[in-house]
Motif scaffolding. Structure first.
Motif, PDB file in Angstrom:
ATOM      1  N   ARG A 143      28.097  58.588 124.975  1.00 58.78           N
ATOM      2  CA  ARG A 143      26.815  59.273 124.752  1.00 58.78           C
ATOM      3  C   ARG A 143      25.793  58.369 124.075  1.00 58.78           C
ATOM      4  NH1 ARG A 143      29.878  64.374 122.377  1.00 58.78           N
ATOM      5  NH2 ARG A 143      30.588  65.286 124.302  1.00 58.78           N
ATOM      6  N   CYS A 144      26.020  57.072 124.121  1.00 60.24           N
ATOM      7  CA  CYS A 144      25.086  56.087 123.560  1.00 60.24           C
ATOM      8  C   CYS A 144      24.262  55.473 124.697  1.00 60.24           C
ATOM      9  CB  CYS A 144      25.838  54.952 122.866  1.00 60.24           C
ATOM     10  SG  CYS A 144      26.784  55.442 121.427  1.00 60.24           S
ATOM     11  N   ASP A 192      26.841  59.242 117.089  1.00 57.90           N
ATOM     12  CA  ASP A 192      27.191  58.686 118.397  1.00 57.90           C
ATOM     13  C   ASP A 192      28.450  57.851 118.248  1.00 57.90           C
ATOM     14  OD1 ASP A 192      24.986  59.807 119.623  1.00 57.90           O
ATOM     15  OD2 ASP A 192      23.797  57.972 119.589  1.00 57.90           O
ATOM     16  N   ASP A 193      29.135  57.630 119.338  1.00 57.15           N
ATOM     17  CA  ASP A 193      30.390  56.878 119.286  1.00 57.15           C
ATOM     18  C   ASP A 193      30.183  55.450 119.791  1.00 57.15           C
ATOM     19  OD1 ASP A 193      33.001  56.185 118.933  1.00 57.15           O
ATOM     20  OD2 ASP A 193      33.808  57.968 119.929  1.00 57.15           O
ATOM     21  N   GLY A 221      24.536  64.388 122.754  1.00 56.38           N
ATOM     22  CA  GLY A 221      23.643  63.397 123.342  1.00 56.38           C
ATOM     23  C   GLY A 221      22.177  63.760 123.273  1.00 56.38           C
ATOM     24  N   ARG A 222      21.872  64.995 122.904  1.00 56.05           N
ATOM     25  CA  ARG A 222      20.484  65.458 122.911  1.00 56.05           C
ATOM     26  C   ARG A 222      19.608  64.812 121.849  1.00 56.05           C
ATOM     27  NH1 ARG A 222      19.354  68.646 126.861  1.00 56.05           N
ATOM     28  NH2 ARG A 222      20.919  70.077 127.653  1.00 56.05           N
ATOM     29  N   GLY A 223      20.199  64.196 120.838  1.00 54.55           N
ATOM     30  CA  GLY A 223      19.399  63.521 119.815  1.00 54.55           C
ATOM     31  C   GLY A 223      18.501  62.448 120.399  1.00 54.55           C
ATOM     32  N   TRP A 224      18.890  61.885 121.539  1.00 49.15           N
ATOM     33  CA  TRP A 224      18.099  60.831 122.169  1.00 49.15           C
ATOM     34  C   TRP A 224      16.845  61.357 122.839  1.00 49.15           C
ATOM     35  CZ3 TRP A 224      18.319  56.055 120.863  1.00 49.15           C
ATOM     36  CH2 TRP A 224      19.473  55.586 120.249  1.00 49.15           C
ATOM     37  N   HIS A 225      16.738  62.691 123.050  1.00 46.28           N
ATOM     38  CA  HIS A 225      15.508  63.242 123.621  1.00 46.28           C
ATOM     39  C   HIS A 225      14.331  63.069 122.659  1.00 46.28           C
ATOM     40  CE1 HIS A 225      16.545  64.768 127.493  1.00 46.28           C
ATOM     41  NE2 HIS A 225      17.514  65.529 127.035  1.00 46.28           N
ATOM     42  N   THR A 226      14.611  62.942 121.379  1.00 42.66           N
ATOM     43  CA  THR A 226      13.531  62.826 120.393  1.00 42.66           C
ATOM     44  C   THR A 226      13.182  61.388 120.067  1.00 42.66           C
ATOM     45  OG1 THR A 226      15.036  62.871 118.505  1.00 42.66           O
ATOM     46  CG2 THR A 226      14.248  64.992 119.327  1.00 42.66           C
ATOM     47  N   ILE A 227      13.862  60.438 120.680  1.00 43.34           N
ATOM     48  CA  ILE A 227      13.659  59.028 120.370  1.00 43.34           C
ATOM     49  C   ILE A 227      13.032  58.329 121.562  1.00 43.34           C
ATOM     50  CG2 ILE A 227      14.823  56.875 119.708  1.00 43.34           C
ATOM     51  CD1 ILE A 227      14.981  59.135 117.585  1.00 43.34           C
TER      52      ILE A 227
END
Length: 188
Positions: free
Chosen positions: A105-106, A135-136, A56-62
């Motif tokens: 995690r979306c 993401d799922d 889920g950490r990919g969303w910290h950069t968006i």
């Protein structure tokens, strides 16, 4: 990932799924969704390892600004669940969004809306779910479909869009990001 000052932000593919629904049986919907939220919260309780939280950490950069309608970062909710925070608010839309985020995690957002051709209840929800690669998004969509099987919800419309999001110049500071819609892939 850190970009040099003045560098062009990296583009990331993202999918946006919007579901327009009618709540047929509010009590049944709340009961089913509440059970799903409790299961998701138990899943994360006590987990603090970076490997467990990494997807889920990919969303910290968006940037989840206006383009994302205020949808929260799933990692914030996962961290709250891991710490034992009670996430149920009693608001169907808010709890549904939290349920979707904890399981898939979306980032997700659910808004109560009034359909133009309906003057009285049943109430309606617009559910918007975002998914990066990895993401799922399909799981989040399936969770909404579960609510339709018990006739708690009816999905009136399903719209999928491919959008491009931009990571900011500093991956730890998402405020420098932007988003641009690319394609409307209307599901019929």
């Amino acid at each position: 990932m850190t970009a040099a000052l003045g560098a062009v932000p990296a583009e990331v593919d993202c999918r946006r799924l919007e579901l327009l629904t009618v709540v047929n049986d509010r009590a049944r919907c709340e009961k089913s969704m509440s059970a799903l939220l409790d299961r998701a919260a138990r899943r994360w309780l006590g987990r603090t390892g970076q490997g467990e939280l990494a997807p889920g950490r990919g969303w910290h950069t968006i940037d989840r600004g206006e383009q994302f309608g205020g949808a929260d970062s799933p990692i914030r909710l996962i961290e709250a669940a891991a710490a034992g925070t009670v996430l149920r608010t009693g608001n169907l839309a808010t709890d549904l969004a939290a349920t979707l985020m904890l399981h898939s995690r979306c980032p997700a957002l659910a808004d109560s809306i009034q359909l133009p051709d309906r003057i009285t209840p049943p109430s309606s929800l617009r559910i918007t779910i975002y998914g990066l690669d990895g993401d799922d998004l399909a799981l989040a969509e399936s969770l909404v479909d579960v609510l339709t099987r018990g006739d708690a919800l009816t999905i009136l419309d399903r719209i999928t869009q491919a959008i491009t999001v931009h990571a900011g110049p500093d991956s730890t500071d998402p405020r420098g990001c932007g988003c641009a819609a690319v394609t409307d892939l209307r599901a019929g």
